[in-house]
Design an enzyme around this catalytic site. Structure first.
Site, PDB file in Angstrom:
ATOM      1  N   LYS A  52      26.496  22.940 -70.225  1.00  0.00           N
ATOM      2  CA  LYS A  52      26.088  21.877 -71.145  1.00  0.00           C
ATOM      3  C   LYS A  52      27.282  21.065 -71.626  1.00  0.00           C
ATOM      4  CE  LYS A  52      22.088  24.559 -72.587  1.00  0.00           C
ATOM      5  NZ  LYS A  52      21.516  25.499 -73.565  1.00  0.00           N
ATOM      6  N   GLN A  96      22.042  28.265 -78.951  1.00  0.00           N
ATOM      7  CA  GLN A  96      21.806  28.933 -77.680  1.00  0.00           C
ATOM      8  C   GLN A  96      21.061  30.257 -77.887  1.00  0.00           C
ATOM      9  OE1 GLN A  96      22.624  27.691 -74.541  1.00  0.00           O
ATOM     10  NE2 GLN A  96      21.374  29.405 -73.849  1.00  0.00           N
ATOM     11  N   ASP A 119      16.442  20.429 -77.881  1.00  0.00           N
ATOM     12  CA  ASP A 119      15.782  21.448 -77.060  1.00  0.00           C
ATOM     13  C   ASP A 119      14.275  21.239 -77.027  1.00  0.00           C
ATOM     14  OD1 ASP A 119      17.307  23.304 -75.613  1.00  0.00           O
ATOM     15  OD2 ASP A 119      17.923  24.358 -77.429  1.00  0.00           O
TER      16      ASP A 119
END
Length: 290
Positions: A52, A96, A119
């Site tokens: 990422k 995460q 997300d």
């Protein structure tokens, strides 16, 4: 058999994003900014986060990685998220997953501002997506849609079977493909690991598109699909040998497919690309991009 090459598609999307960002910077604006929070030293998470951060750079974004110890409390993590929510220099934030057992992941997801939830897991964004409204869509499911769109795989009117009902992949992709989005209007059957095998076989053998996300190596075998199927493999499984494989017995099943994703090099790259699309949308305050 044709490969749905996630790397090729993601590279094309990232290049387009970088051009948009360059125009904003040339106009005197700051770069988009993503913040990633990593708790502990979970090896797969380290790999995902590295991808990422690297892709942020390729997209022309600024990014920062905040590392927290495995022992961090839920209260401390929520306080950090509250600070980031108020930081106007951060457009998108990712915590995460998975998180340590002392932290309730859903509370953490709910604490992220919907406007920075790149997300796409916050109930506000998930609810808007379910209703067919513009919102940040869950990144893996959105990446799958972008991959199908890139390769012009027909979806409208097709029968799609999704195996796996997680909030990350199965549920959102079943909703997105059945909704009236640019890639949608399919007839979708949502199955899962508890679906009786006889019923599962009945569904997969007549499906035009099969999407599998169960985390079981080689779960999809040639007898489960018809000739000409499009097969999206979301699984990422590490064998004892260290080899990474998906949920599809690729070598045996691929000859029956019109389209199939490789593992690695398929959906994983698209998840990261979708995060970049969502971040740019947050930066521009424009849900129409998402």
């Amino acid at each position: 058999m044709n490969l749905l090459d996630g790397k090729k598609c993601a590279d094309s999307l990232i290049a387009g994003i970088a051009k948009q960002v360059a125009r904003h910077v040339d106009a005197g604006l700051r770069k988009p900014h993503m913040t990633v929070i990593l708790v502990g030293n979970h090896a797969p998470s380290e790999s995902y986060v590295k991808s990422k951060i690297t892709t942020c750079s390729l997209s022309g974004f600024d990014s920062n990685l905040i590392r927290l110890p495995e022992t961090v409390s839920e209260k401390e993590l929520l306080a950090l998220i509250a600070e980031i929510n108020e930081d106007n220099s951060t457009d998108g934030v990712i915590v995460q997953l998975p998180l340590p057992k002392q932290i309730n992941a859903q509370r953490v997801i709910n604490a992220i501002s919907p406007e920075k939830d790149i997300d796409g897991f916050h109930p506000t964004n998930f609810g808007r997506m379910t209703l067919g409204q513009k919102a940040f869509r869950p990144a893996t499911a959105y990446g799958i849609c972008k991959l199908l769109q890139f390769y012009q795989v027909p979806v409208a009117g097709r029968h799609c079977v999704v195996i796996g009902r997680s909030n990350i992949v199965g549920k959102p992709i079943s909703i997105m493909l059945s909704n009236d989005f640019d890639i949608g209007n399919a007839t979708v059957t949502l199955t899962h690991i508890e679906t009786p095998r006889e019923l599962l076989l009945e569904e997969t053998r007549r499906a035009d598109i099969v999407i599998v996300a169960v985390g079981i190596p080689g779960f999809i075998t040639p007898d489960m699909v018809r000739d000409g199927v499009t097969l999206i493999d979301v699984g990422i499984n590490r064998l004892e040998s260290g080899k990474i494989v998906g949920d599809v017995a690729f070598d045996a099943v691929a000859p029956k497919c019109e389209w199939i994703t490789p593992v690695p090099g398929g959906v994983g790259r698209m998840t990261v690309a979708a995060l970049m699309i969502n971040t740019l949308a947050a930066y521009q305050n424009n849900f129409e991009l998402a």
